[in-house]
Design an enzyme around this catalytic site. Structure first.
Site: not given
Ligand code: PGA
Length: 241
Positions: A8-10, A86, A88, A160, A166, A203, A224-225
């Site tokens: 997930n590159w956001k 998600h 976010e 999640e 994050g 994470s 994500g990150g």
């Molecule tokens: P993260 O994000 O790996 O940066 O914690 C995961 C996500 O938001 O899907």
């Protein structure tokens, strides 16, 4: 079974050239790359072993919905998956379980597998596991109301916990597996989905990926990150082999 690793590159990277470079570097079997919408076509051109996913999908197919992107459009671009709900988007864009459910239904109608994201905030986690289970089951139960029975085929559910996203504070493997298993069981047994895969996200790193991927009931990871760093992401993918 090959574990599914979703990137997930956001809202990253900021330019197409970078997106293409990253895609080329991490393209592997079992990987789902979810770039920002404007880079989908360019990334599609580079992905040979992995598959393409979108970070969202709208519930209508066409009409007066400024700024939205339909499942048909994503399907035409080659997306096989779409992340839905998600945290976010729930937080910054006010997505509700109802909206999330409608988006899942739209994805399924257009032959895209939804990656339905659920997870509790820290305040709920502090109340203990029973409260967490109640919270997440409710997110699923409300969303699923908007998915007609005849569309209940393949779905991916991603547990999640919001406090793990994050933050560098991942959920304990034992707990992550318990929640992933509970989510999948709910969708299969109670809601009659035919084919459910359960992911953990929050994470995930090259260091901890293997512990999750070794867990029997965790079918993959939503990253994500760490998915933006090619070498680190490759470590995560390798941990699932
Ligand atoms: P993260 O994000 O790996 O940066 O914690 C995961 C996500 O938001 O899907």
């Amino acid at each position: 079974m090959l574990k599914l690793i979703v990137a997930n590159w956001k809202l990253n990277p900021t330019v197409e050239k970078e997106a293409v470079r990253l895609a080329r570097a991490v393209d592997t079997k079992g990987v789902v790359l979810c770039p920002p919408f404007p880079f989908l076509a360019a990334v599609k051109g580079r992905v040979k072993k992995g598959v393409l996913g979108a970070q969202d999908v709208f519930w209508e197919g066409s009409g007066a919905y400024t700024g939205e992107v339909s499942g048909e459009m994503l399907h035409e671009l080659g997306a096989k998956y779409a992340i839905v709900g998600h945290s976010e988007r729930r937080m910054h864009l006010g997505e509700t379980d109802e909206m999330v459910g409608k988006k899942c239904a739209a994805a399924l109608r257009t032959r895209i597998t939804p990656i339905l994201c659920v997870g509790e905030p820290l305040a709920v986690r502090r109340k203990g596991t029973a409260a967490v289970l109640r919270y997440v089951r409710r997110q699923l139960a409300v969303a699923v109301r908007y998915i007609p029975k005849n569309l209940r085929r393949s779905i991916v559910v991603a547990y999640e916990p919001i406090w793990a996203i994050g933050t560098g504070i991942p959920c304990h493997v034992f707990e992550a597996e318990r929640m992933v298993k509970a989510c999948a069981a709910f969708l299969v047994i109670k809601e009659k989905f035919r084919n459910v895969h359960g992911l953990y996200g929050g994470s995930v790193s090259g260091q901890n990926a293997k512990s999750y991927l070794d867990a029997e009931y965790i079918d993959g990871l939503l990253v994500g990150g760490a998915s933006l760093r090619a070498e680190e992401f490759k470590k995560i993918v390798a941990a699932g082999r």
